[in-house]
Design a protein around this motif. Structure first.
Motif, PDB file in Angstrom:
ATOM      1  N   HIS A  15       0.867  -1.455   0.281  1.00  0.00           N
ATOM      2  CA  HIS A  15       0.202   0.343  -0.461  1.00  0.00           C
ATOM      3  C   HIS A  15       0.821   1.339  -0.312  1.00  0.00           C
ATOM      4  O   HIS A  15       0.586   2.312  -0.774  1.00  0.00           O
ATOM      5  CB  HIS A  15      -0.822   0.367   1.406  1.00  0.00           C
ATOM      6  N   PHE A  16       1.928   1.454   0.900  1.00  0.00           N
ATOM      7  CA  PHE A  16       2.743   2.609   0.759  1.00  0.00           C
ATOM      8  C   PHE A  16       4.368   2.412   0.410  1.00  0.00           C
ATOM      9  O   PHE A  16       5.023   3.509   0.146  1.00  0.00           O
ATOM     10  CB  PHE A  16       3.203   2.695   2.015  1.00  0.00           C
ATOM     11  N   LEU A  46      -5.277   8.624   9.022  1.00  0.00           N
ATOM     12  CA  LEU A  46      -5.991   9.367   7.675  1.00  0.00           C
ATOM     13  C   LEU A  46      -4.431   9.510   6.851  1.00  0.00           C
ATOM     14  O   LEU A  46      -4.596   9.839   5.911  1.00  0.00           O
ATOM     15  CB  LEU A  46      -6.785  10.625   8.227  1.00  0.00           C
ATOM     16  N   PHE A  47      -3.570  10.692   7.655  1.00  0.00           N
ATOM     17  CA  PHE A  47      -2.059  10.589   7.282  1.00  0.00           C
ATOM     18  C   PHE A  47      -2.108   9.770   6.297  1.00  0.00           C
ATOM     19  O   PHE A  47      -1.570   9.696   5.025  1.00  0.00           O
ATOM     20  CB  PHE A  47      -1.142  11.087   7.521  1.00  0.00           C
ATOM     21  N   GLY A  48      -1.785   8.306   6.516  1.00  0.00           N
ATOM     22  CA  GLY A  48      -1.403   7.413   5.667  1.00  0.00           C
ATOM     23  C   GLY A  48      -2.515   7.583   4.875  1.00  0.00           C
ATOM     24  O   GLY A  48      -1.262   6.970   4.075  1.00  0.00           O
ATOM     25  N   GLN A  49      -3.214   6.982   4.720  1.00  0.00           N
ATOM     26  CA  GLN A  49      -4.228   7.010   4.079  1.00  0.00           C
ATOM     27  C   GLN A  49      -3.762   8.036   2.213  1.00  0.00           C
ATOM     28  O   GLN A  49      -4.185   7.620   1.154  1.00  0.00           O
ATOM     29  CB  GLN A  49      -5.563   7.268   4.014  1.00  0.00           C
ATOM     30  N   VAL A  84       7.455   1.178   7.354  1.00  0.00           N
ATOM     31  CA  VAL A  84       6.162   0.540   7.731  1.00  0.00           C
ATOM     32  C   VAL A  84       6.099  -0.441   9.065  1.00  0.00           C
ATOM     33  O   VAL A  84       4.994  -0.448   9.704  1.00  0.00           O
ATOM     34  CB  VAL A  84       5.430  -0.801   6.119  1.00  0.00           C
ATOM     35  N   PRO A  85       6.999  -1.311   9.011  1.00  0.00           N
ATOM     36  CA  PRO A  85       6.823  -2.265  10.581  1.00  0.00           C
ATOM     37  C   PRO A  85       6.995  -1.275  12.001  1.00  0.00           C
ATOM     38  O   PRO A  85       6.438  -1.570  12.039  1.00  0.00           O
ATOM     39  CB  PRO A  85       8.102  -3.232  10.134  1.00  0.00           C
TER      40      PRO A  85
END
Length: 132
Positions: free
Chosen positions: A42-43, A101-104, A52-53
């Motif tokens: 996704h990222f 939200l920031f991640g999305q 991510v981890p």
């Protein structure tokens, strides 16, 4: 019983947030590999791809802490009509949802961001209710 009735809106919102964050945290624990794999993909094209981890660990911890604060908050609202933990739980829920939200938004998953916004509205309303 009077404390329960006088805090019924806050308790209901705390239960909603408890279910949300406890289930999410348990899912991350039980399916760490699956969540990690999905989020790495996704990222992958973002500046957060290599983090991510670490970021998943941070989100897991704050979700579990938020869920625990929801439980404690419900207890104190019913037992002592005290809203300190309820206020903390609502605030942590808002912070957690802002992180998600920031991640999305970074991943340009606007549909996912919209879903988080719905949860955020509930959490902000809860924060408002317990801060009165």
């Amino acid at each position: 019983m009077d404390n329960f009735v006088s805090n019924i809106v806050a308790i209901t919102i705390l239960l909603f947030l408890l279910i949300t964050f406890l289930q999410s945290g348990v899912d991350k624990i039980l399916d760490w590999k699956g969540n990690l794999g999905w989020l790495k993909e996704h990222f992958a094209k973002t500046f957060m791809g290599n983090m991510v981890p670490l970021l998943l660990s941070v989100v897991l911890v704050i979700e579990v802490v938020t869920a625990l604060c929801c439980i404690i908050g419900i207890y104190y609202l019913v037992a002592d009509n005290e809203n300190c933990f309820a206020l903390l739980a609502m605030f942590l829920a808002c912070i957690t949802l802002l992180m998600l939200l920031f991640g999305q938004r970074v991943a340009k998953d606007y549909a996912g961001a919209l879903t988080i916004t719905c949860y955020f509205i509930v959490a902000v309303f809860g924060l408002y209710i317990v801060s009165l």
